[in-house]
Enzyme design. Structure first.
Site, mmCIF file in Angstrom:
data_model
loop_
_atom_site.group_PDB
_atom_site.id
_atom_site.type_symbol
_atom_site.label_atom_id
_atom_site.label_comp_id
_atom_site.label_asym_id
_atom_site.label_seq_id
_atom_site.Cartn_x
_atom_site.Cartn_y
_atom_site.Cartn_z
ATOM 1 N N LYS A 274 4.448 0.574 9.422
ATOM 2 C CA LYS A 274 4.577 1.835 8.688
ATOM 3 C C LYS A 274 4.053 3.000 9.515
ATOM 4 O O LYS A 274 4.571 4.100 9.449
ATOM 5 C CB LYS A 274 3.810 1.744 7.363
ATOM 6 C CG LYS A 274 4.643 1.160 6.245
ATOM 7 C CD LYS A 274 3.902 1.260 4.927
ATOM 8 C CE LYS A 274 3.139 -0.020 4.661
ATOM 9 N NZ LYS A 274 2.338 0.005 3.442
ATOM 10 N N ARG B 101 5.645 -13.539 9.003
ATOM 11 C CA ARG B 101 6.278 -12.234 8.816
ATOM 12 C C ARG B 101 7.732 -12.265 9.256
ATOM 13 O O ARG B 101 8.114 -13.093 10.079
ATOM 14 C CB ARG B 101 5.586 -11.188 9.703
ATOM 15 C CG ARG B 101 4.201 -10.820 9.327
ATOM 16 C CD ARG B 101 3.628 -9.901 10.407
ATOM 17 N NE ARG B 101 4.241 -8.584 10.394
ATOM 18 C CZ ARG B 101 3.804 -7.576 9.636
ATOM 19 N NH1 ARG B 101 2.766 -7.735 8.865
ATOM 20 N NH2 ARG B 101 4.394 -6.405 9.681
ATOM 21 N N GLU C 121 0.864 -1.173 0.000
ATOM 22 C CA GLU C 121 0.000 0.000 0.000
ATOM 23 C C GLU C 121 0.906 1.230 0.000
ATOM 24 O O GLU C 121 1.803 1.332 0.845
ATOM 25 C CB GLU C 121 -0.884 -0.005 1.256
ATOM 26 C CG GLU C 121 -1.857 1.150 1.250
ATOM 27 C CD GLU C 121 -2.733 1.225 2.493
ATOM 28 O OE1 GLU C 121 -2.703 0.295 3.316
ATOM 29 O OE2 GLU C 121 -3.441 2.243 2.621
HETATM 30 P P1 ATP Z 1 2.161 -2.031 7.781
HETATM 31 O O1 ATP Z 1 1.340 -2.790 8.736
HETATM 32 O O2 ATP Z 1 3.497 -1.599 8.302
HETATM 33 O O3 ATP Z 1 1.404 -0.938 7.079
HETATM 34 P P2 ATP Z 1 1.529 -3.755 5.723
HETATM 35 O O4 ATP Z 1 1.628 -5.225 5.839
HETATM 36 O O5 ATP Z 1 0.185 -3.168 5.831
HETATM 37 O O6 ATP Z 1 2.544 -3.089 6.675
HETATM 38 P P3 ATP Z 1 1.669 -3.510 2.953
HETATM 39 O O7 ATP Z 1 2.107 -2.351 2.172
HETATM 40 O O8 ATP Z 1 0.245 -3.891 2.916
HETATM 41 O O9 ATP Z 1 2.159 -3.236 4.396
HETATM 42 O O10 ATP Z 1 2.571 -4.773 2.647
HETATM 43 C C1 ATP Z 1 2.834 -5.249 1.346
HETATM 44 C C2 ATP Z 1 3.208 -6.699 1.426
HETATM 45 O O11 ATP Z 1 4.335 -6.869 2.259
HETATM 46 C C3 ATP Z 1 2.090 -7.531 2.000
HETATM 47 O O12 ATP Z 1 1.919 -8.686 1.190
HETATM 48 C C4 ATP Z 1 2.571 -7.871 3.363
HETATM 49 O O13 ATP Z 1 2.097 -9.134 3.757
HETATM 50 C C5 ATP Z 1 4.083 -7.880 3.195
HETATM 51 N N1 ATP Z 1 4.734 -7.566 4.466
HETATM 52 C C6 ATP Z 1 4.537 -6.469 5.231
HETATM 53 N N2 ATP Z 1 5.264 -6.548 6.364
HETATM 54 C C7 ATP Z 1 5.939 -7.725 6.307
HETATM 55 C C8 ATP Z 1 6.852 -8.392 7.186
HETATM 56 N N3 ATP Z 1 7.227 -7.869 8.352
HETATM 57 N N4 ATP Z 1 7.354 -9.591 6.793
HETATM 58 C C9 ATP Z 1 6.995 -10.117 5.621
HETATM 59 N N5 ATP Z 1 6.135 -9.550 4.757
HETATM 60 C C10 ATP Z 1 5.604 -8.368 5.087
HETATM 61 MG MG MG Z 2 -0.860 -1.369 6.253
HETATM 62 MG MG MG Z 3 -1.390 -4.290 4.534
#
Ligand code: ATP
Ligand code: MG
Ligand code: MG
Length: 569
Positions: free
Chosen positions: A285, A275, A32
């Site tokens: 984020k 994760r 995102e």
């Molecule tokens: P945040 O919670 O920090 O906003 P998010 O998971 O919402 O992180 P996204 O931009 O939706 O962030 O993530 C894009 C991709 O990266 C998703 O498929 C998510 O599962 C993966 N991802 C995010 N954080 C991790 C992590 N710590 N380890 C592995 N994959 C991750």
């Molecule tokens: Mg997010």
């Molecule tokens: Mg997400």
């Protein structure tokens, strides 16, 4: 490395290829654009892009932009840049918003099929009706609206007739399901907010699960890899894919074809993995944004940040990060990885790839008394002790050099192997010097060491192999170039800053000493570096020329990592 990595995801992919279920592997990385990517994302990037590459398929970069207001084109550019920096290239760059028309048509189809309805319950009421883990939910009083009424209301939602939050479109699944995600989840909400890609075109926006499943299907993704928290969403993911069934309804995605985008709908399979969590790191984020917005760090690319930009500016290498992800492998086991493991992977890469240079951070003057005052020569040094392909460089040498203050001790602690009054040490590449005299100021501080050079001990001379206890580095005082040196350390001083069970907020665990700015003296070949060039400063650690502030006439270096793990808990 398809042949060596045997994790469960690659195993599934091998079977799908062997059975003929798929002939090509297609994955996607779907961030995102509401912030910059962090170290956790590196795992998802390496998996999705890495697996596609290994199996001769492809991976899309898809910006999951269904939350207008929080998203920004600046982040889109940052994400693209970071993915490329890690060493990957996407097949197609897509946005979930490329499919807004498809989602809308899909929603109309679900309504026509009696599988979705417009609900007037408020957000609070929806929560109340949803039930709990142990209590089934209750049907909304609006659940049995006729198909005609639902079509009419949904079209008017789309036309912008209703206020934000006053209505939602919900899937009609099962309010008594044991899986709360299946209790008539929302598919659309009203939000009259301009979107970074589509502007004011849409007053309604699709919900994540719906948009995500259909985007995967639209692009013909075969294996949709995501993190474990989406495991409970998988039945809903499958429900969306199966009940919309893009493969059977080409008219639904005509807009994508009209827009000139490749469309090849298929039925993707979601697979979850754990994760990446790292000690001493924040991988949210929202919290990373808070550090930036409250000025607790100097921006998203502050070298203390575990964003990919921050790690990059700090001098971490893409190969080092990829090595970490490869070593950790993929599983469904949640764990916290020791930050030292990341540092070790980066060290391992830098040891092999970083040329050596000499720099002195805390200078003490050492004068060689048995050379003429105007003595000056050029010595040739190997750039890498283990790899001749790095070549050699010229290092200027004169009778006065800077050495590291801590390489001299007037009263040496036990086991001290460096210079002491009356003692000998080897000056790297020069020969053995003996400390004849210690010059001090009135306060007793050491100003200068006056030493004699054993001219027979220089390389090529008969005494070159004579043993002395230590070898120290130096920089010719006359030729040294002053540099700003930024010493970085971990941003948090506890392994689990996120753990608030001690009653302290994660903000309180910020390490105030994580950035110290000082001066150093460099040999000319180090000062004359390109931004982002990485070196090992002998005996000091790995350093990188700052990609923003460094100039050869005003050098700025960041310490990436020490030579060994010296982090005391
Ligand atoms: P945040 O919670 O920090 O906003 P998010 O998971 O919402 O992180 P996204 O931009 O939706 O962030 O993530 C894009 C991709 O990266 C998703 O498929 C998510 O599962 C993966 N991802 C995010 N954080 C991790 C992590 N710590 N380890 C592995 N994959 C991750
Ligand atoms: Mg997010
Ligand atoms: Mg997400």
């Amino acid at each position: 490395r398809a042949d060596v990595q045997r994790d469960f995801v690659r195993q599934i992919i091998r079977e799908d290829l062997a059975s003929g279920k798929h002939h090509a592997i297609r994955t996607r990385f779907p961030p995102e654009p509401n912030g910059y990517l962090h170290i956790g994302h590196a795992k998802a990037i390496c998996l999705n892009f890495g697996i596609a590459r290994e199996f001769g398929g492809w991976c899309n970069l898809r910006l999951d932009d269904t939350n207008p207001g929080k998203e920004d084109p600046e982040f889109v550019e940052g994400i693209k840049d970071d993915v490329r920096w890690l060493g990957y290239e996407w097949h197609d760059l897509r946005h979930a918003s490329d499919y807004f028309d498809v989602f809308y048509r899909a929603a109309l189809k679900l309504i026509e099929d009696g599988k979705a309805y417009v609900d007037d319950l408020s957000a609070d009421e929806v929560r109340e009706y949803r039930g709990t883990l142990t209590e089934p939910g209750r049907n909304s009083p609006y659940r049995d609206r006729s198909i005609e009424e639902n079509l009419d209301l949904f079209r008017r939602m789309r036309a912008g007739e209703f206020a934000d939050g006053s209505k939602t479109l919900r899937a009609k699944i099962d309010m008594a399901s044991g899986n709360i995600n299946l209790r008539d989840p929302a598919l659309y909400r009203i939000r009259k907010v301009a979107h970074q890609n589509t502007g004011d075109a849409w007053p309604i926006y699709p919900m994540y699960d719906f948009a995500h499943a259909l985007s995967d299907a639209m692009e013909g993704i075969t294996h949709s890899l995501c993190t474990l928290e989406f495991e409970d969403h998988r039945p809903l993911y499958d429900w969306c894919v199966d009940n919309v069934d893009l493969t059977a309804h080409p008219a639904m995605w005509q807009s994508v074809v009209d827009a000139g985008l490749e469309a090849r709908p298929a039925k993707p399979r979601q697979i979850e993995f754990s994760r990446l969590n790292l000690s001493y790191c924040i991988t949210s984020k929202r919290k990373l944004a808070q550090l930036v917005n409250e000025g607790l760090v100097d921006g998203w690319d502050d070298p203390r940040m575990n964003t990919l930009r921050g790690l990059r500016r700090r001098g971490f290498t893409p190969a080092g990060l990829r090595l970490l992800i490869e070593r950790l492998g993929i599983s469904k086991q949640n764990s916290v990885i020791d930050y030292a493991l990341l540092e070790n992977c980066v060290r391992e890469d830098l040891d092999a790839t970083a040329p050596r240079r000499m720099a002195v951070l805390d200078p003490l003057k050492l004068t060689i008394t048995n050379l003429p005052g105007n003595h000056e020569e050029t010595l040739t040094f190997a750039n890498h002790p283990k790899d001749e392909s790095f070549g050699t460089r010229e290092v200027p040498f004169a009778g006065t050099v800077w050495i590291e203050r801590e390489d001299f001790a007037e009263v040496p602690p036990k086991g001290f192997k460096r210079l002491v009054p009356g003692g000998e040490v080897r000056l790297r590449g020069v020969g053995i010097v003996k400390c004849e005299e210690v010059v001090k100021d009135a306060a007793g501080d050491v100003l200068e060491l006056r030493c004699s050079l054993d001219t027979e001990s220089r390389s090529g001379m008969p005494g070159a192999d004579r043993k002395v206890k230590g070898t120290i580095h130096w920089v010719s005082a006359r030729h040294a170039v002053a540099a700003e040196v930024r010493m970085y350390d971990r941003l948090f001083n506890v392994p689990a800053p996120d753990d608030e069970s001690d009653g302290k907020s994660w903000i309180e665990h910020i390490n105030p000493d994580a950035k110290r700015v000082g001066r150093g003296w460099l040999e000319p070949a180090a000062a004359n570096a390109e931004p982002e060039q990485r070196f090992q400063f002998e005996r000091l650690g790995y350093f990188v020329a700052d990609r923003v502030d460094h100039r050869p006439d005003a050098p700025v270096f960041n310490r990436t990592v020490t030579l060994r793990d010296t982090w005391a808990k």
